[in-house]
Design a protein around this motif. Structure first.
Motif, PDB file in Angstrom:
ATOM      1  N   ALA A 194     -14.607  22.573  31.663  1.00 25.26           N
ATOM      2  CA  ALA A 194     -15.970  23.057  31.898  1.00 25.26           C
ATOM      3  C   ALA A 194     -16.855  21.943  32.450  1.00 25.26           C
ATOM      4  N   PHE A 195     -16.600  20.712  32.009  1.00 22.97           N
ATOM      5  CA  PHE A 195     -17.323  19.544  32.516  1.00 22.97           C
ATOM      6  C   PHE A 195     -17.177  19.445  34.036  1.00 22.97           C
ATOM      7  N   LEU A 196     -15.950  19.606  34.536  1.00 23.03           N
ATOM      8  CA  LEU A 196     -15.706  19.550  35.978  1.00 23.03           C
ATOM      9  C   LEU A 196     -16.308  20.754  36.689  1.00 23.03           C
ATOM     10  N   SER A 197     -16.054  21.934  36.141  1.00 22.98           N
ATOM     11  CA  SER A 197     -16.490  23.162  36.798  1.00 22.98           C
ATOM     12  C   SER A 197     -18.015  23.273  36.853  1.00 22.98           C
ATOM     13  N   ILE A 198     -18.682  23.026  35.718  1.00 20.45           N
ATOM     14  CA  ILE A 198     -20.150  23.082  35.671  1.00 20.45           C
ATOM     15  C   ILE A 198     -20.744  21.964  36.519  1.00 20.45           C
ATOM     16  N   GLY A 199     -20.080  20.807  36.506  1.00 12.60           N
ATOM     17  CA  GLY A 199     -20.569  19.691  37.314  1.00 12.60           C
ATOM     18  C   GLY A 199     -20.640  20.027  38.793  1.00 12.60           C
ATOM     19  N   PHE A 200     -19.583  20.619  39.318  1.00 12.24           N
ATOM     20  CA  PHE A 200     -19.603  21.021  40.725  1.00 12.24           C
ATOM     21  C   PHE A 200     -20.646  22.113  40.973  1.00 12.24           C
ATOM     22  N   ALA A 201     -20.743  23.074  40.039  1.00 15.96           N
ATOM     23  CA  ALA A 201     -21.655  24.209  40.238  1.00 15.96           C
ATOM     24  C   ALA A 201     -23.105  23.760  40.326  1.00 15.96           C
ATOM     25  N   TYR A 202     -23.489  22.786  39.509  1.00 12.79           N
ATOM     26  CA  TYR A 202     -24.890  22.348  39.481  1.00 12.79           C
ATOM     27  C   TYR A 202     -25.173  21.217  40.462  1.00 12.79           C
ATOM     28  N   ALA A 203     -24.249  20.260  40.574  1.00 17.36           N
ATOM     29  CA  ALA A 203     -24.537  19.046  41.343  1.00 17.36           C
ATOM     30  C   ALA A 203     -24.336  19.236  42.840  1.00 17.36           C
ATOM     31  N   PHE A 204     -23.426  20.107  43.225  1.00 18.48           N
ATOM     32  CA  PHE A 204     -23.086  20.209  44.640  1.00 18.48           C
ATOM     33  C   PHE A 204     -24.276  20.642  45.511  1.00 18.48           C
ATOM     34  N   PRO A 205     -25.047  21.673  45.125  1.00 17.09           N
ATOM     35  CA  PRO A 205     -26.203  22.035  45.973  1.00 17.09           C
ATOM     36  C   PRO A 205     -27.229  20.913  46.095  1.00 17.09           C
TER      37      PRO A 205
END
Length: 495
Positions: free
Chosen positions: A25-36
């Protein structure tokens, strides 16, 4: 009949493989929030390449964020149907395809579609399932687990900000998008770690539900004609199918409605400051790497703030009133934006980025924990889907409104003031309404106890002696009521 042990799923383990799930979840949520947010590094160059305005280029991140939140109900339905693991893996595949396709775009409209809609939808399939599965693996340590998982956003942002600048300098924005598309495929690896839990319950519930439906159909056939009853069933059939995947009765939940209104208002000014922070620094004459470093500073502070907030929120002093803590975090976030125009030098921007990272991390660490605190883990999947689709409108409009203010006045300070004022208003609203909600819950609990215990409605004038005498005389007669009250309490605790 279903065996007694067949439908008994294990409770949340609060550890074990759950920590591996937290890492995924750390990786998945990280990409979801940080990428934009990390894409803001390319905005100035893409704007010059296509000859667009600030408001037009801001639509790229805005559409991506809005799609990520707006597709929440679809993500929740897919999770209820297939589970978190396949949904996250499919979302990672969509993210990669969207960014790789964006590398070949020839217009800003094509970027809206590839980066905004396709990649945004992929991120939506990463965000909600990751938050949902943490609630299945943790109960006592849930605030800490949520804080650690949500820390993925600042860690990824801290990494992506300088990485994107390095990729742009060496490969241009098109080559950078190709590489970023390959990096996003790691979401598939994160999804593979989401091992399902509690499958026995789902199978038992399905079997019992089918048996009950068959029994009811048989009873209807025996009792009389099917015509009228079939019409009634047909009228409610559509609502029942929707309610099977999304619990629409949440719109009658007072705490949920307060949370929804406050968050919809908050997101009008939540993402715009972080999207325009690097362009604002470049506008004041700061070099590109120093501007990107501001995002890294924000991310480093955010990285520490989220787990720390989770630990504080899990304490016995804060957790019973976590809604107040969440309201304070939102108002604190808004106060930072209101003071940002005073930061005219690079040192001032570093101080602003530090306080902004602290406030941003506090809000994000409690964003979903407060919702789960209100509706419970059983209804959380539906609640996330309904909240995100309501929030997508303000998320969509927030950055472009900020871009319009910048284009109109030629100054970034009005954008920061607008965002700060909106967030202070949202925090104040949530604080007042949560106080009202807590008071009403206490009043309702008191009335419920009076109804359950008939003795409590006696007046104080009868005295303690008469109270004990009556209880002794009528004890056996009141025994069924006491048993019923205990049954209701057990049922509520189970729910």
């Amino acid at each position: 009949p279903v065996p007694a042990e067949a439908g008994r799923a294990p409770g949340p383990p609060d550890g074990g493989w759950g920590w591996v799930v937290v890492f995924g979840a750390f990786l998945s949520i990280g990409f979801a929030y940080a990428f934009p947010k990390g894409l803001a590094i390319f905005f100035k160059e893409i704007q010059d390449f296509f000859g667009t305005s600030y408001s037009e280029i801001a639509w790229v991140s805005s559409i991506m964020l809005a799609t990520t939140y707006g597709a929440g109900p679809i993500s929740s339905i897919l999770v209820n149907r297939y589970g978190s693991r396949p949904v996250v893996m499919f979302g990672g595949l969509l993210c990669g395809v969207g960014m790789i396709s964006a590398a070949f775009c020839t217009s800003i409209l094509q970027l809206y579609i590839c980066v905004g809609f396709i990649t945004g939808f992929g991120l939506a399939l990463n965000l909600q399932p990751s938050v949902i599965i943490i609630g299945k693996y943790f109960l006592k340590r849930r605030p800490i687990a949520n804080g650690l998982a949500m820390a993925g956003s600042p860690v990824m942002l801290c990494t992506l900000a300088p990485l994107n600048q390095f990729l742009f300098d060496n490969f241009g924005w098109r080559g950078s998008f190709l590489i970023l598309g390959a990096i996003l495929l790691n979401c598939c690896v994160a999804g593979a770690l989401f091992r399902p839990i509690g499958e026995g319950t789902a199978r038992a519930k399905t079997q019992v539900t089918e048996e009950v439906k068959d029994a009811l159909k048989g009873k209807i056939t025996e009792d009389g004609p099917m015509e009228n009853k079939t019409e009634e069933e047909g009228g409610n059939d559509c609502f029942e199918k929707v309610n099977q995947y999304l619990d629409l009765s949440l719109f009658k939940h007072r705490g949920f409605l307060i949370y929804l209104i406050g968050n919809v208002l908050m997101f009008l000014g939540f993402f715009a400051p972080i999207i325009f922070l690097a362009p604002y620094a470049k506008h004041t004459g700061i070099d590109e790497y120093s501007a990107a470093f501001l995002l890294s500073i924000l991310a480093i502070v955010d990285m520490v703030a989220r787990p720390a907030t989770g630990i504080i929120a899990n304490s016995r002093w804060v957790r019973p009133r976590i809604q107040y803590f969440f309201s304070f975090a939102i108002a604190f976030n808004g106060a930072c934006h209101l003071l940002c125009p005073l930061a005219s030098s690079y040192t001032g921007l570093i101080v602003y980025s530090s306080f902004f990272g602290l406030a941003f991390g506090m809000v994000c660490a409690m964003l979903f924990e407060t919702l789960m605190d209100l509706v419970g883990a059983a209804r959380f999947t539906s609640a996330v889907g309904l909240v995100t689709i309501a929030e997508c409108c303000t998320i969509l409009m927030g950055p472009p409104i900020g871009g319009i203010l910048i284009d109109t006045f030629g100054d970034y300070k009005y954008m920061f003031i607008k965002c700060g004022a909106v967030m202070v208003l949202a925090g104040t609203f949530l604080f007042i309404m949560n106080y009202y909600n807590y008071r009403m819950l206490a009043k309702e609990e008191k009335e419920r106890k009076k109804k359950e215990d008939p003795k409590s409605v006696r007046t104080e004038k009868e005295g303690k002696k008469n109270w004990n005498k009556d209880s002794t005389q009528h004890g056996p007669e009141l025994e069924p009521l006491r048993e019923k009250g205990e049954g209701v309490k057990k049922e509520m605790n189970g729910t």
